[in-house]
Design an enzyme around this catalytic site. Structure first.
Site, short mmCIF file in Angstrom:
data_model
loop_
_atom_site.label_atom_id
_atom_site.label_comp_id
_atom_site.label_asym_id
_atom_site.label_seq_id
_atom_site.Cartn_x
_atom_site.Cartn_y
_atom_site.Cartn_z
N GLU A 107 32.60 43.92 54.92
CA GLU A 107 32.27 43.80 53.50
C GLU A 107 32.65 42.40 53.00
O GLU A 107 33.77 41.94 53.18
CB GLU A 107 33.01 44.86 52.68
CG GLU A 107 32.62 46.29 53.03
CD GLU A 107 31.17 46.65 52.66
OE1 GLU A 107 30.49 45.83 51.99
OE2 GLU A 107 30.72 47.73 53.09
N HIS B 184 33.60 48.94 56.41
CA HIS B 184 33.01 50.29 56.41
C HIS B 184 32.56 50.60 57.83
O HIS B 184 31.93 49.76 58.49
CB HIS B 184 31.80 50.35 55.47
CG HIS B 184 32.13 50.90 54.12
ND1 HIS B 184 31.90 50.20 52.96
CD2 HIS B 184 32.68 52.08 53.74
CE1 HIS B 184 32.28 50.94 51.92
NE2 HIS B 184 32.77 52.09 52.38
N CYS C 179 36.33 53.37 48.12
CA CYS C 179 36.53 52.25 49.06
C CYS C 179 36.48 50.91 48.33
O CYS C 179 37.37 50.06 48.47
CB CYS C 179 35.48 52.28 50.16
SG CYS C 179 35.77 53.58 51.35
N1 PCA Z 1 34.62 56.26 52.21
C1 PCA Z 1 34.41 56.32 50.77
C2 PCA Z 1 35.76 56.57 50.20
C3 PCA Z 1 36.64 56.99 51.34
C4 PCA Z 1 35.86 56.66 52.54
O1 PCA Z 1 36.27 56.75 53.72
C5 PCA Z 1 33.69 55.10 50.20
O2 PCA Z 1 32.86 54.50 50.91
O3 PCA Z 1 33.93 54.75 49.05
#
Ligand code: PCA
Length: 201
Positions: free
Chosen positions: A82, A169, A145
């Site tokens: 990200e 991610h 996140c």
């Molecule tokens: N993914 C979510 C929140 C917790 C996670 O593992 C997100 O992409 O916001």
């Protein structure tokens, strides 16, 4: 050389995600030692307020050199580095505490975005070299996140720390959802590869 202090975080299951691979990876890494790294590992609750309080206090306590947070984005098919966190929380599903945020600022009057300060190009190259699917992303979403990524960056900025912050991610864990995902070994190897690259400076 002193060990590099790394704050590594994952998340608990939430919504339709029954198994959160970010939690499994963080637990796996917490049970091991890595030369040159002093890792503080924590699984954060998938809830805006609770995760914010926890990440901010961990940063104050640990004063890490690096904050690396990971979370699952089930539809992705590559490790997503990200590039930025946005000052906005807005989704259609409540968090694990039942809180639903629609078009809310995370920090009123805070910067619109915080850019990642991890060496993302190097992480990309290291993952590529191991044939692990990887991509850059400019959209960390608007759920917990992104919230944690924004709050971590904000805490570091407020404290004036030299800490480098980033968020990754990961795809779904294969076999746990309607999405193909990747096996746990590959997901874990991806995060270990990033950590080992970060030891190098
Ligand atoms: N993914 C979510 C929140 C917790 C996670 O593992 C997100 O992409 O916001």
């Amino acid at each position: 050389m002193a060990a590099k202090r790394v704050l590594l975080t994952g998340f608990t299951p939430f919504g339709s995600v029954a198994v959160n691979p970010s939690q499994l990876i963080v637990q796996h890494i917490a049970a091991r030692t890595y030369p040159g790294l002093a890792i503080t590992a924590e699984v954060l609750p998938t809830a805006y307020r609770e995760s914010e309080v926890r990440i901010r206090s961990l940063i104050r306590e640990v004063q890490p050199d690096v904050v690396l947070s990971i979370g699952v984005a089930q539809r992705r098919d590559a490790i997503s580095l990200e590039r930025r966190a946005q000052n906005r929380s807005s989704t259609t599903i409540p968090d694990n505490s039942g809180l639903l945020l629609t078009d809310a600022s995370i920090v009123p009057d805070g910067p619109t975005v915080y850019g990642a300060t991890l060496p993302l190009e190097r992480l990309h190259a290291a993952l590529n070299a191991r044939a692990i699917p990887v991509e850059f992303s400019d959209d960390a979403g608007a759920y917990v996140c992104n919230h944690v990524f924004y709050c971590a960056s904000d805490e570091v900025a407020r404290l004036g720390l030299p800490t480098r912050c980033g968020f990754i991610h990961i795809p779904a864990l294969a076999g746990t959802s309607e999405y193909p995902g990747l096996p746990l070994d590959t997901l874990t190897a991806a995060i270990e590869t990033c950590l080992l690259e970060l030891v190098r400076g």
